[in-house]
Design a protein around this motif. Structure first.
Motif: not given
Length: 438
Positions: A120-123, A125-135, A146-149, A153-158
């Motif tokens: 529910v937050s960029p924080a 989302a970034k944590a899961w992405a850092a562990m290797g999640a693509k989506r 909130e979705i737009r926000a 905050e995320l890299p384009e590839e996520i």
């Protein structure tokens, strides 16, 4: 262009999803999926399903999103090893232990993080992405803003994925304990019995046999835990501009008819927007199509509403069922139809051609029907002629899965669906017949 992701509870539903416009499907094996009551796929079927989907240029995602206990990890390892070469495009996970095990056995597998993790937050989302999640499959409790926000905050590839249609759960991101408490069926392990949909009464301690009804509506009952179904068909522009990469339809336990109709409606709407966003117009017929499937009252989830102001609860009990699913058109050779006509059995010389169908529910001569096709809304006609495989006339088709012939005044293709008609569907218009090519 965002991906349209459809549910595939079994192979029939998978084929319906692909035929009616899904870019990808999601399904489960016999274990470790959050919809244990669906037919689901054996290991052999997963290999076959992946080959079927890839041959048509689509993708297949496997849900491995339960939270396995200690004794289940041996079976999980066997399962992952068995499907190692199936060609699954990504796995949807909700448990860190499962994610680590997939990384160990299938190190190149793409990981999608399930909505069960309540992102529910960029924080987060970034944590899961850092562990290797693509989506990241977002929590359904998020607003559009909130979705737009999170997207910003995320890299384009996520990538982000969001539900746009289907059943909602009254518990936060589906993490419910009611079924487990009432009958030992753990909703977080795929066996929810949906006690949130039940009717309840109050009991006074000293009068255990006296039930006092809880009436939200007089003589109807209360629905304080029963959510509306989500339906975002009227908000395609907002979805297309949200930055979400995958639009997800809920419903692996629904019918193949549901999968086909819902996928078809959203496919038409998305394609219409894609043609020219500046001139896009919503077509009420798309919503009418979605009204034809079994559903609860529709709402827009929490995309535009505060749950404390509008909790999206139903006002009536049970499902709304609008149209009967009669049959599916099956493959045949034109010479086969001509052979029946030439067999000497007396037939009417009606308008159109004979097409072969497999029965799903009874249809009778004289009823109104519609045929839906990929990329088209229902086209109506009157069922005037029904025939058995030997050419003998039928008054109805009472036997499950029976093969029969029906004369239809426009072209019908394999996979087209015949259903009961509304008043609109009975208006067989000339322009509909002109659009009848497969």
């Amino acid at each position: 262009m965002p991906e349209l992701l459809s549910p595939a509870g079994n192979f029939e539903k998978l084929k319906a999803a692909i035929l009616y416009g899904a870019d990808a499907v999601y399904c489960a094996g016999q274990m470790f999926g959050m919809r244990a009551a669906a037919d689901n796929f054996t290991v052999e079927e997963l290999h076959e399903a992946a080959a079927y989907v890839h041959a048509r240029g689509k993708k297949i995602y496997l849900t491995v999103n339960t939270m396995p206990h200690v004794q289940e990890y041996e079976a999980l390892r066997r399962f992952l090893t068995d499907i190692k070469d199936a060609g699954i495009d990504a796995m949807i996970v909700a448990d860190l232990g499962v994610m680590a095990t997939i990384r160990e056995i299938l190190p190149a597998m793409e990981i999608h993080v399930s909505t069960q993790t309540s992102i529910v937050s960029p924080a987060s989302a970034k944590a899961w992405a850092a562990m290797g999640a693509k989506r990241l499959v977002l929590a359904r409790e998020l607003t559009m803003d909130e979705i737009r926000a999170i997207r910003r905050e995320l890299p384009e590839e996520i990538e982000l994925e969001a539900f746009i249609h289907g059943s909602m759960c009254v518990s936060y991101s589906g993490r419910c304990l009611l079924a487990n408490a009432f009958n030992g069926r753990d909703g977080n392990r795929g066996t929810c019995s949906q006690p949130c949909r039940w009717n309840y009464a109050l009991v006074e301690e000293k009068r255990p046999n006296d039930l006092f009804p809880i009436e939200q509506q007089e003589n109807v009952g209360t629905f304080i835990m029963s959510s509306k179904d989500m339906c975002m068909i009227e908000h395609i522009p907002e979805l297309m501009e949200s930055g979400v990469a995958s639009f997800k339809i809920e419903g692996r336990m629904k019918s193949a008819y549901y999968t086909a109709v819902v996928t078809n409606a959203y496919r038409m709407a998305i394609d219409e927007y894609q043609k020219d966003p500046t001139s896009y117009q919503f077509h009420p017929e798309w919503l009418e199509e979605l009204e034809s499937v079994s559903h609860r009252e529709y709402g827009t989830g929490f995309y535009f509403d505060d749950p404390m102001v509008n909790p999206q609860l139903v006002s009536t009990c049970g499902y709304i069922r609008e149209k009967a699913y009669f049959s599916t058109a099956v493959e045949y050779d034109e010479s086969e139809a001509q052979a029946i006509i030439a067999s000497g059995v007396e037939m009417e010389n009606g308008e159109g051609k004979l097409y072969r169908f497999i029965q799903r529910n009874k249809v009778s001569a004289g009823e109104g029907a519609e045929v839906i096709s990929p990329g088209k809304i229902g086209r109506g006609f009157a069922v005037s002629e029904l025939y058995a495989p030997d050419g003998s006339a039928l008054e109805s088709t009472p036997h499950p899965s029976m093969i029969y012939w029906c004369r239809v005044p426009f072209e019908v293709c394999e996979g087209d669906i015949m259903r009961a008609a509304t008043g609109r569907g009975l208006e067989v218009r000339a322009k509909d017949r002109l659009k009848g090519e497969c």
